[in-house]
Design an enzyme around this catalytic site. Structure first.
Site, mmCIF file in Angstrom:
data_model
loop_
_atom_site.group_PDB
_atom_site.id
_atom_site.type_symbol
_atom_site.label_atom_id
_atom_site.label_comp_id
_atom_site.label_asym_id
_atom_site.label_seq_id
_atom_site.Cartn_x
_atom_site.Cartn_y
_atom_site.Cartn_z
ATOM 1 N N GLY A 131 0.878 -1.290 0.078
ATOM 2 C CA GLY A 131 -0.167 0.120 0.111
ATOM 3 C C GLY A 131 0.804 1.307 -0.004
ATOM 4 N N TYR A 162 -1.973 6.942 6.427
ATOM 5 C CA TYR A 162 -1.542 8.165 5.487
ATOM 6 C C TYR A 162 -0.568 9.129 6.214
ATOM 7 C CZ TYR A 162 -4.818 6.452 1.833
ATOM 8 O OH TYR A 162 -5.395 5.679 0.951
#
Lengths: 182, 182
Positions: A131, A162
């Site tokens: 990811g 994130y």
């Protein structure tokens, strides 16, 4: 050969090479030296990234199904892909077989802002840093287009992911807001 | 005449009428009846909305200066306007004079998501409900394009304004996040 043909085709909206790969080594043999395609026929699996838009929408739907997303009309998915600024896909390549294992796309004004949507990694390939690798690929592509402000809307369980990539939530009190038709 | 020519020209990416006006009355005389242009020569000021992209960039810069925004290269502003899904402007029209008093634009994938950027109302015209009128115009246009998810990033002092228009901040814990190149 159709696969490799699109794989190395020239990008429309991105000036950098359309395909780069996860590892520097692979980048050298796959991304930069189309003459070395034979090398990719080895049985060793590798991860390859692409900005090719000509995706099999059923394969993409299967990927989104695997993470439990609600199905969306393929007609609209097709339109969204066509009108995204960047479409990034992540593949597991073994010999001449490929499997779609990740996807992300971004809308943009091509000048200041980009917004990343629909980031997905197949559950079989999660928790392996892929990811992060996909997001790094997306950010590199956006940066190469001189986009100065990259945004996204993160579900609660991926906010920390994130954040670890340098994204800030609510910087200077700026709030992400949503409006739904009523 | 150049002004009225562009004013009534056909939209490219939006199927509804390019120009509608603040008041129903004005809509009837300006938006729907080009033959009645003489009516617009009255000295009474009216507010008119447009999705015309062919804006005078210096006039737009003046508007942004008036609210204290940092200047941006006009070359990039031009590119951003070209690649926005929706460009909305608000005008004060008096006789055959017009003045740009508001602006907003949105990026989109033309299918699911739109993100609104650069919402500005000239200080002389603030606190009169015109920001709300401009946003209603933007939302109406986006809704007419079947966009199901309209987003924006609101500075702290305008969060309540957008909330009053039906925008929700962090719905279901979704966080707006920003990444800046380093």
């Amino acid at each position: 050969m159709g696969f490799w043909k699109t794989w190395f085709s020239t990008p429309e909206s991105l000036t950098t090479s359309k395909t780069t790969s996860f590892e520097e080594h692979t980048a050298a043999s796959v991304g930069n030296s189309p003459n070395n395609i034979s090398e990719t026929s080895s049985k060793e699996a590798r991860i390859v990234f692409s900005t090719e838009r000509d995706l099999d929408l059923y394969e993409l739907e299967e990927l989104c199904d695997a993470v439990g997303w609600s199905r969306r009309p393929l007609r609209k998915v097709k339109k969204a892909i066509e009108h995204s600024f960047l479409v990034a896909s992540m593949w597991q390549v073994r010999g001449n077989q490929r499997r779609l294992i990740g996807f992300a796309r971004a809308t943009s004004d091509h000048a200041f802002n980009a917004t990343i949507w629909d980031v997905v990694v197949h559950p079989d390939f999660q928790s392996k840093g892929l990811g992060k690798a996909l997001m790094k690929y997306v950010l590199k592509k956006l940066r190469s287009e001189e986009i100065s402000n990259v945004t996204l809307f993160a579900d609660p369980h991926v906010v920390d992911f994130y954040r670890s990539m340098g994204f800030m939530s609510d910087p200077e009190g700026i709030k992400g807001m949503f409006w739904y038709p009523h």
